[in-house]
Scaffold this motif. Sequence first.
Motif, PDB file in Angstrom:
ATOM      1  N   ARG A   1       0.702  -1.551   0.076  1.00  0.00           N
ATOM      2  CA  ARG A   1      -0.057  -0.235   0.206  1.00  0.00           C
ATOM      3  C   ARG A   1       0.908   1.264   0.668  1.00  0.00           C
ATOM      4  N   ASP A   2       2.244   1.457   0.652  1.00  0.00           N
ATOM      5  CA  ASP A   2       3.178   2.185   0.165  1.00  0.00           C
ATOM      6  C   ASP A   2       3.301   2.725  -0.797  1.00  0.00           C
ATOM      7  N   ILE A   3       3.263   1.532  -1.644  1.00  0.00           N
ATOM      8  CA  ILE A   3       4.278   2.149  -2.965  1.00  0.00           C
ATOM      9  C   ILE A   3       2.749   2.170  -3.654  1.00  0.00           C
ATOM     10  N   LEU A   4       1.730   1.694  -3.841  1.00  0.00           N
ATOM     11  CA  LEU A   4       0.616   2.122  -4.396  1.00  0.00           C
ATOM     12  C   LEU A   4       0.018   3.862  -4.338  1.00  0.00           C
ATOM     13  N   ARG A   5       0.629   4.035  -2.902  1.00  0.00           N
ATOM     14  CA  ARG A   5       0.645   5.712  -2.652  1.00  0.00           C
ATOM     15  C   ARG A   5       1.192   6.400  -3.438  1.00  0.00           C
ATOM     16  N   ARG A   6       2.470   5.740  -3.784  1.00  0.00           N
ATOM     17  CA  ARG A   6       3.595   6.694  -4.937  1.00  0.00           C
ATOM     18  C   ARG A   6       2.974   6.815  -5.934  1.00  0.00           C
ATOM     19  N   PHE A   7       2.003   6.395  -7.055  1.00  0.00           N
ATOM     20  CA  PHE A   7       1.310   6.177  -8.138  1.00  0.00           C
ATOM     21  C   PHE A   7       0.231   6.482  -8.257  1.00  0.00           C
TER      22      PHE A   7
END
Lengths: 411, 258
Positions: free
Chosen positions: B84-90
């Motif tokens: 979810r943290d990575i998803l938040r980046r894009f």
Amino acid sequence: MGVHRRSLILSSLAIWSDMFNGLPWSPCVPVEKKTSVNEGGAQLKASIGPAGECILVLAGRLDAYTVGPLWPRAGRMLQDHADTPVRVDLAAVDYCDGAGVALLLDLLRQTRAPGAEVTLVNVPTKVAQLLEPFDASALASPSRTRRPPGLGRRLGDGVHDLGRDLYNHVVFVGEAAAALAHGLAHPSRVRWKDALRIAQEAGVNALPIVALIAFLMGVILAFQSAVAMKQFGAEIFVANLVALSLFRELGPLMTAILLAGRSASAFAAEIGTMKVNEELNALTTMGLDPVRFLVVTRVMAAVIIAPLLTIFADLVGLMGGAMVMMTFDVPLVAFMNQVSHAVSPGDFLGGLFKATVFGLVIAGVGCLRGLETRTGASAVGISTTRAVVSAIILIVVLDGLFAVIFFHLGI
Amino acid sequence: MHSDSQSPPPIIQVRDLTLGFGGTPLLEHLSFDIAPGEIFVILGGSGCGKSTLLKHMIGLYEPMAGEVVIGGEVFTGTEGQARRDILRRFGVMYQMGALFGSMTLLENVRLPLEEFTGLPDEAMDLVARLKLQLVGLAGFEQHMPAEISGGMQKRAAIARAMALDPDILFLDEPSAGLDPITSAELDQLILRLSRILGITFVVVTHELPSIFTIADRVIMLDKETRGILAQGDPAHLRDHSEHPWVRRFFNREATEAS
């Protein structure tokens, strides 16, 4: 009739030629666009040439409407002259469309003995242009059709699909249960606004149809049994029959079937369309779980409204029964008194419990079928159908199970 | 915005990625890096797997082999909070916008804010309105997606993708189904967002005018070799690529005279 047919043909030709405008070859040859279709038609004549060869003369319009009758005749003529060369003379062809080209290529592609080939002669330039993109020899063998897979292959595929479906269902039940538990543990994370909107759509808006069906059921049950019971002077026990049937069985069952027809289909269609429109992908890449986001709200809404709709159906059904009984001179007070003695809280609550489970299953199956939607325009329709069918089957099976369980529990 | 030897570490790395369906690879051993702030365009003929590659990069599909690294973190196969943290980046703009049809534009843009931030209600409204203003949709907050044109839907989808101020925006065929003017306006929007906010763009398209307007760098995928046929600056590839197919693509020539 003739004028109508001509205008139809001309307009279809215009569309055909418009479609191909700009291509290096033109598919139609409007040599004389105004020639009468009926008069002209297409002609085919065979004769024997000076060198003993067969000459087929094609004349007039070769289009989709006129070549049909010529086709088998031309084929027979080729067979009749299997050992002599055949020259197809096209000098008098004044119009040719895609079907005409197909006829000419069909003549050219026939397998012939050496020295007995089919050739086209006096080909008008425009017809030659039409023939130019095609290669008759490539058409000699029939176009390859995809062979249907064998029985073994289909059986294997079927078992594989069944296994995959079962696996997906188990995964879905697990995910949905986890998401529901999470929702119950963190009520503030549930999108109650969506759940209320769905509850209104699936519940409040279903009141008229539920009322209609329940009322009719009450009337029919009461009337059918009253006619028979009257012979024994036992009309008053119609109240027991109507009330017990409604509260224990028919109320929850009919409500559930209506809910399946109205809402399982709606859930499947809505989620299926979202999947086709990539909205589910959008949720996933936002970090939102579609099960939590879409399924939990719908299941919660259905679990709340199913028992409420059932209470409503029970009461309206009783009203129907009471109305019939009044025509049999049983006063309302006596009817209600009889009902209150006949129905125990266990009957009523058992029915509501069943309705709650039905609501859970209906919403779950509707959402599952929606999530399973594949791509394409027909996919949503298939999901909707599967949702309703699965929901009704599950309702009936569960109802049977409940009957056995309630019997053994003595409810 | 071109990457040079002094450039910061890549924001997206695709490492030896093999992808396909049902055991049949569609593309094999793809490796490329995307620098922060770059407008990176994925090209290729129809059916070569452009959109599929994009969907692997955003984690919708699991690759057969290899991995995607976003902001230094391995994205492929990562689960739970790290994912979810990575998803938040894009953010992602899908081909047809994929706006939620039962919500207004404002609610669409608000949704990620509601789910992931603790902002007060009014603040969420304001942030969402600002995002819509940024893509030129001020005044359309209360419209439903079905009430606006295709171009506006795509802009609204970009606004929603930017709701949480991502570093990267993935755009799947932004010009598909749009008239040339609307398409050009979308290009200008991409350039403006890139300039003002320094967002990295990964764009799948085959609109030539778009490519020459926006792309810092392109990769061209090839169906036959299942790999990258060429990569670099589009104008350079158009004039100097050693692959005739690449030159034909950029010069819009048919494969054979028919």
